[in-house]
Design a protein around this motif. Sequence first.
Motif, PDB file in Angstrom:
ATOM      1  N   MET A  11      45.018  44.197  50.337  1.00 12.56           N
ATOM      2  CA  MET A  11      44.712  45.357  49.505  1.00 12.56           C
ATOM      3  C   MET A  11      44.552  44.949  48.039  1.00 12.56           C
ATOM      4  N   ARG A  12      45.419  44.098  47.542  1.00 17.30           N
ATOM      5  CA  ARG A  12      45.301  43.668  46.139  1.00 17.30           C
ATOM      6  C   ARG A  12      44.011  42.897  45.893  1.00 17.30           C
ATOM      7  N   SER A  13      43.599  42.106  46.871  1.00 14.46           N
ATOM      8  CA  SER A  13      42.337  41.368  46.739  1.00 14.46           C
ATOM      9  C   SER A  13      41.156  42.325  46.693  1.00 14.46           C
ATOM     10  N   MET A  14      41.162  43.340  47.579  1.00  7.74           N
ATOM     11  CA  MET A  14      40.087  44.332  47.565  1.00  7.74           C
ATOM     12  C   MET A  14      40.093  45.100  46.243  1.00  7.74           C
ATOM     13  N   CYS A  15      41.278  45.456  45.772  1.00  9.03           N
ATOM     14  CA  CYS A  15      41.389  46.177  44.489  1.00  9.03           C
ATOM     15  C   CYS A  15      40.832  45.335  43.349  1.00  9.03           C
ATOM     16  N   ALA A  16      41.140  44.049  43.344  1.00  5.72           N
ATOM     17  CA  ALA A  16      40.646  43.164  42.285  1.00  5.72           C
ATOM     18  C   ALA A  16      39.129  43.068  42.314  1.00  5.72           C
ATOM     19  N   ARG A  17      38.552  42.986  43.516  1.00  5.95           N
ATOM     20  CA  ARG A  17      37.088  42.919  43.617  1.00  5.95           C
ATOM     21  C   ARG A  17      36.449  44.248  43.214  1.00  5.95           C
ATOM     22  N   LEU A  18      37.058  45.353  43.588  1.00  2.72           N
ATOM     23  CA  LEU A  18      36.538  46.661  43.175  1.00  2.72           C
ATOM     24  C   LEU A  18      36.606  46.792  41.652  1.00  2.72           C
ATOM     25  N   ALA A  19      37.713  46.372  41.061  1.00  2.07           N
ATOM     26  CA  ALA A  19      37.861  46.430  39.600  1.00  2.07           C
ATOM     27  C   ALA A  19      36.816  45.549  38.912  1.00  2.07           C
ATOM     28  N   ALA A  20      36.567  44.367  39.476  1.00  2.00           N
ATOM     29  CA  ALA A  20      35.564  43.468  38.896  1.00  2.00           C
ATOM     30  C   ALA A  20      34.180  44.117  38.932  1.00  2.00           C
ATOM     31  N   ARG A  72      23.367  47.388  42.757  1.00  2.00           N
ATOM     32  CA  ARG A  72      24.426  48.302  43.167  1.00  2.00           C
ATOM     33  C   ARG A  72      25.560  47.483  43.774  1.00  2.00           C
ATOM     34  N   PRO A  73      26.750  48.045  43.832  1.00  2.00           N
ATOM     35  CA  PRO A  73      27.894  47.314  44.387  1.00  2.00           C
ATOM     36  C   PRO A  73      27.663  46.930  45.843  1.00  2.00           C
ATOM     37  N   THR A  80      35.565  42.253  51.827  1.00  2.00           N
ATOM     38  CA  THR A  80      35.873  40.965  52.470  1.00  2.00           C
ATOM     39  C   THR A  80      35.916  39.772  51.522  1.00  2.00           C
ATOM     40  N   GLY A  81      35.235  39.879  50.392  1.00  2.00           N
ATOM     41  CA  GLY A  81      35.128  38.742  49.488  1.00  2.00           C
ATOM     42  C   GLY A  81      33.975  37.821  49.843  1.00  2.00           C
ATOM     43  N   HIS A  82      33.222  38.151  50.880  1.00  2.00           N
ATOM     44  CA  HIS A  82      32.083  37.322  51.306  1.00  2.00           C
ATOM     45  C   HIS A  82      30.787  37.902  50.756  1.00  2.00           C
ATOM     46  N   GLY A  83      29.907  37.014  50.339  1.00  2.00           N
ATOM     47  CA  GLY A  83      28.620  37.451  49.797  1.00  2.00           C
ATOM     48  C   GLY A  83      28.670  37.575  48.286  1.00  2.00           C
ATOM     49  N   GLU A  84      27.719  38.298  47.763  1.00  2.00           N
ATOM     50  CA  GLU A  84      27.598  38.504  46.318  1.00  2.00           C
ATOM     51  C   GLU A  84      28.236  39.842  45.929  1.00  2.00           C
TER      52      GLU A  84
END
Length: 114
Positions: A11-20, A72-73, A80-84
């Motif tokens: 969850m923290r990883s997804m949150c960090a990517r969403l914040a980025a 777009r996002p 997942t952290g995969h891709g762009e």
Amino acid sequence: MSRPKKNRLVMRSMCARLAATIDLMEESDSQISKILGYANPATIARMRAGEAFIDPERLAIFASIAIREKIRPNLHWILTGHGEPVIAIEEKKLAAALCILIQESTKKMLQNHF
């Protein structure tokens, strides 16, 4: 039967990517909150702290927000952290848009550190 506990690291990883991804946008957290239908930016703040993730309906709305009218996002990357981190609205514009975002991010980092 009880529900399995959420994996906090995931969850923290997804949150960090969403914040980025939000950081790439020109809108403030308050403006993003309004677009997503939140009454105030508290949920975005909790997401930035890694404490909560937005619900699927709002995530779908988030995916439709254009960033500088060219990209777009990428929900696959956010989850997942995969891709762009972003997807071109028009494929030809992706490289140009990423270059602009990298330049702006570098400029912000330099301004914040010096």
